[in-house]
Design a protein around this motif. Sequence first.
Motif, PDB file in Angstrom:
ATOM      1  N   GLN A 241       0.840  -1.202   0.000  1.00 45.24           N
ATOM      2  CA  GLN A 241       0.000   0.000   0.000  1.00 45.24           C
ATOM      3  C   GLN A 241       0.872   1.248   0.000  1.00 45.24           C
ATOM      4  O   GLN A 241       0.850   2.046   0.919  1.00 45.24           O
ATOM      5  CB  GLN A 241      -0.920  -0.045   1.210  1.00 45.24           C
ATOM      6  CG  GLN A 241      -1.795  -1.286   1.175  1.00 45.24           C
ATOM      7  CD  GLN A 241      -2.268  -1.729   2.546  1.00 45.24           C
ATOM      8  OE1 GLN A 241      -3.443  -1.666   2.840  1.00 45.24           O
ATOM      9  NE2 GLN A 241      -1.356  -2.164   3.389  1.00 45.24           N
TER      10      GLN A 241
ATOM     11  N   SER B 247      -7.452  -1.551  14.171  1.00 41.86           N
ATOM     12  CA  SER B 247      -7.465  -0.092  14.280  1.00 41.86           C
ATOM     13  C   SER B 247      -7.475   0.339  15.759  1.00 41.86           C
ATOM     14  O   SER B 247      -7.723  -0.490  16.637  1.00 41.86           O
ATOM     15  CB  SER B 247      -8.682   0.467  13.544  1.00 41.86           C
ATOM     16  OG  SER B 247      -9.830  -0.130  14.067  1.00 41.86           O
TER      17      SER B 247
ATOM     18  N   LEU C  19      -4.638  -0.080  10.350  1.00 40.99           N
ATOM     19  CA  LEU C  19      -4.931  -1.227   9.471  1.00 40.99           C
ATOM     20  C   LEU C  19      -4.043  -1.260   8.232  1.00 40.99           C
ATOM     21  O   LEU C  19      -4.124  -2.178   7.432  1.00 40.99           O
ATOM     22  CB  LEU C  19      -6.396  -1.183   9.021  1.00 40.99           C
ATOM     23  CG  LEU C  19      -7.459  -1.362  10.114  1.00 40.99           C
ATOM     24  CD1 LEU C  19      -8.849  -1.193   9.524  1.00 40.99           C
ATOM     25  CD2 LEU C  19      -7.341  -2.713  10.783  1.00 40.99           C
ATOM     26  N   VAL C  20      -3.217  -0.228   8.066  1.00 46.72           N
ATOM     27  CA  VAL C  20      -2.437  -0.143   6.831  1.00 46.72           C
ATOM     28  C   VAL C  20      -0.979  -0.571   7.036  1.00 46.72           C
ATOM     29  O   VAL C  20      -0.576  -1.664   6.647  1.00 46.72           O
ATOM     30  CB  VAL C  20      -2.472   1.292   6.241  1.00 46.72           C
ATOM     31  CG1 VAL C  20      -1.732   1.346   4.915  1.00 46.72           C
ATOM     32  CG2 VAL C  20      -3.899   1.748   6.039  1.00 46.72           C
TER      33      VAL C  20
ATOM     34  N   LYS D  11     -14.450  -3.322   5.834  1.00 49.07           N
ATOM     35  CA  LYS D  11     -13.032  -3.025   6.089  1.00 49.07           C
ATOM     36  C   LYS D  11     -12.071  -3.969   5.357  1.00 49.07           C
ATOM     37  O   LYS D  11     -10.994  -3.549   4.938  1.00 49.07           O
ATOM     38  CB  LYS D  11     -12.737  -3.027   7.590  1.00 49.07           C
ATOM     39  CG  LYS D  11     -13.366  -1.861   8.319  1.00 49.07           C
ATOM     40  CD  LYS D  11     -12.807  -0.534   7.807  1.00 49.07           C
ATOM     41  CE  LYS D  11     -13.579   0.651   8.348  1.00 49.07           C
ATOM     42  NZ  LYS D  11     -14.907   0.820   7.715  1.00 49.07           N
TER      43      LYS D  11
ATOM     44  N   LYS E 177     -11.433  -2.628   2.041  1.00 50.81           N
ATOM     45  CA  LYS E 177     -10.666  -1.378   2.035  1.00 50.81           C
ATOM     46  C   LYS E 177      -9.203  -1.581   2.404  1.00 50.81           C
ATOM     47  O   LYS E 177      -8.361  -0.778   2.044  1.00 50.81           O
ATOM     48  CB  LYS E 177     -11.303  -0.378   3.015  1.00 50.81           C
ATOM     49  CG  LYS E 177     -12.626   0.169   2.516  1.00 50.81           C
ATOM     50  CD  LYS E 177     -13.149   1.189   3.494  1.00 50.81           C
ATOM     51  CE  LYS E 177     -14.371   1.895   2.931  1.00 50.81           C
ATOM     52  NZ  LYS E 177     -14.982   2.782   3.921  1.00 50.81           N
ATOM     53  N   TYR E 178      -8.933  -2.627   3.187  1.00 54.23           N
ATOM     54  CA  TYR E 178      -7.557  -2.882   3.639  1.00 54.23           C
ATOM     55  C   TYR E 178      -7.160  -4.311   3.279  1.00 54.23           C
ATOM     56  O   TYR E 178      -6.921  -5.139   4.162  1.00 54.23           O
ATOM     57  CB  TYR E 178      -7.449  -2.631   5.152  1.00 54.23           C
ATOM     58  CG  TYR E 178      -7.894  -1.246   5.542  1.00 54.23           C
ATOM     59  CD1 TYR E 178      -6.999  -0.179   5.478  1.00 54.23           C
ATOM     60  CD2 TYR E 178      -9.208  -0.996   5.936  1.00 54.23           C
ATOM     61  CE1 TYR E 178      -7.416   1.102   5.798  1.00 54.23           C
ATOM     62  CE2 TYR E 178      -9.625   0.284   6.257  1.00 54.23           C
ATOM     63  CZ  TYR E 178      -8.718   1.334   6.186  1.00 54.23           C
ATOM     64  OH  TYR E 178      -9.127   2.601   6.504  1.00 54.23           O
TER      65      TYR E 178
END
Lengths: 122, 218
Positions: free
Chosen positions: A40, B39, B123-124, B148, B151-152
């Motif tokens: 990412q 998170s 979460l990234v 989620k 998205k992740y």
Amino acid sequence: MHEFSICQNLVEAILDAIKTMQPRPKRLLSAHVVAGRMRQIVPQFLESAYEALIQDTPAAGSKLNIIEAPIKAKCLVCGQVSEITPPSFACQGCQSQSLDTISGMELYLDHLEVEVENETGN
Amino acid sequence: MKQEIKVYRNLMGANEEWAAKTREVLKEKKITMINIIGSPGAGKTALLEKIQTFLKGRLRFGVLEGDVETTRDAERLATLQIPVSQLLTDGACHLEAKLVHYALLDLPLDELDLVIVENVGNLVCPAEFDIGEHAKIAVLSVTEGEDKALKYPLLFRESKAVILSKIDLLPYLPFQMDVCLAAVKQIKGDVPVFALSAYKSEGMQAWVDWLLTFSEKK
């Protein structure tokens, strides 16, 4: 914001590479990094970090080029290798979700473009 | 004159070397290490507090507590007599292998079978870094929404199990469990999902049983 931490490694790798080149290049024009799509990495963040970290180093003034590598996975059911487009992680052949990711997590400095003295010495 | 110079250098190389050193220590000490990622406020620390109750002494475990600031979480665990080593990242959004390696060595390793790393709430970034763990575990609370995993994707793709926390709040939320599970399965079809409430002790046994089995098999 892990781009800054990654960029520190990148700049270190570039400076190491420049140091070992014979003859020493006049200047570094650009650095080319391959980043898998699964990572990412936000290109703009990496570029900003790069600009900040190369100041006052032999890499100053160079550009960063990020080459995106696709995500590929081998199906554990039918064996087909598919290119994966998130958010769908399924085999393009049989739609199975049992996959072994074989690429997409790459993150490496691929090559540098440098300016060197002409052989005539100009 | 322009010239192209092939370099090929892995930018995660230094991190991977530290992760490999950690794996050597874990192997020598016969310790399982898991990396809990979720998170801020997903219930990671509450989960750790409850794991002790459900393990009933079947595994001796210690915690590496990653936070940006404060030692509050480490203090919460220390009051339960859980050996804990605090990692303060001082602003960084994730744990890297070198920091984890040195913190691990601060734990009484001869007295442990399991080390649980509570990563920085995010979460990234934590999903990107190998810290030498045997498994990453994603924690997602039902208050965060069903989508989620989509998205992740990296975190859910990398995780060997997913914990869906705070299910005691379900009666008060418009949360659709089937939509959430479908999203997780879309990213990683075969990942086990444990829906639980650490607060109410609901669903904890199944998760702890998985942890025991994983710890033996890994």
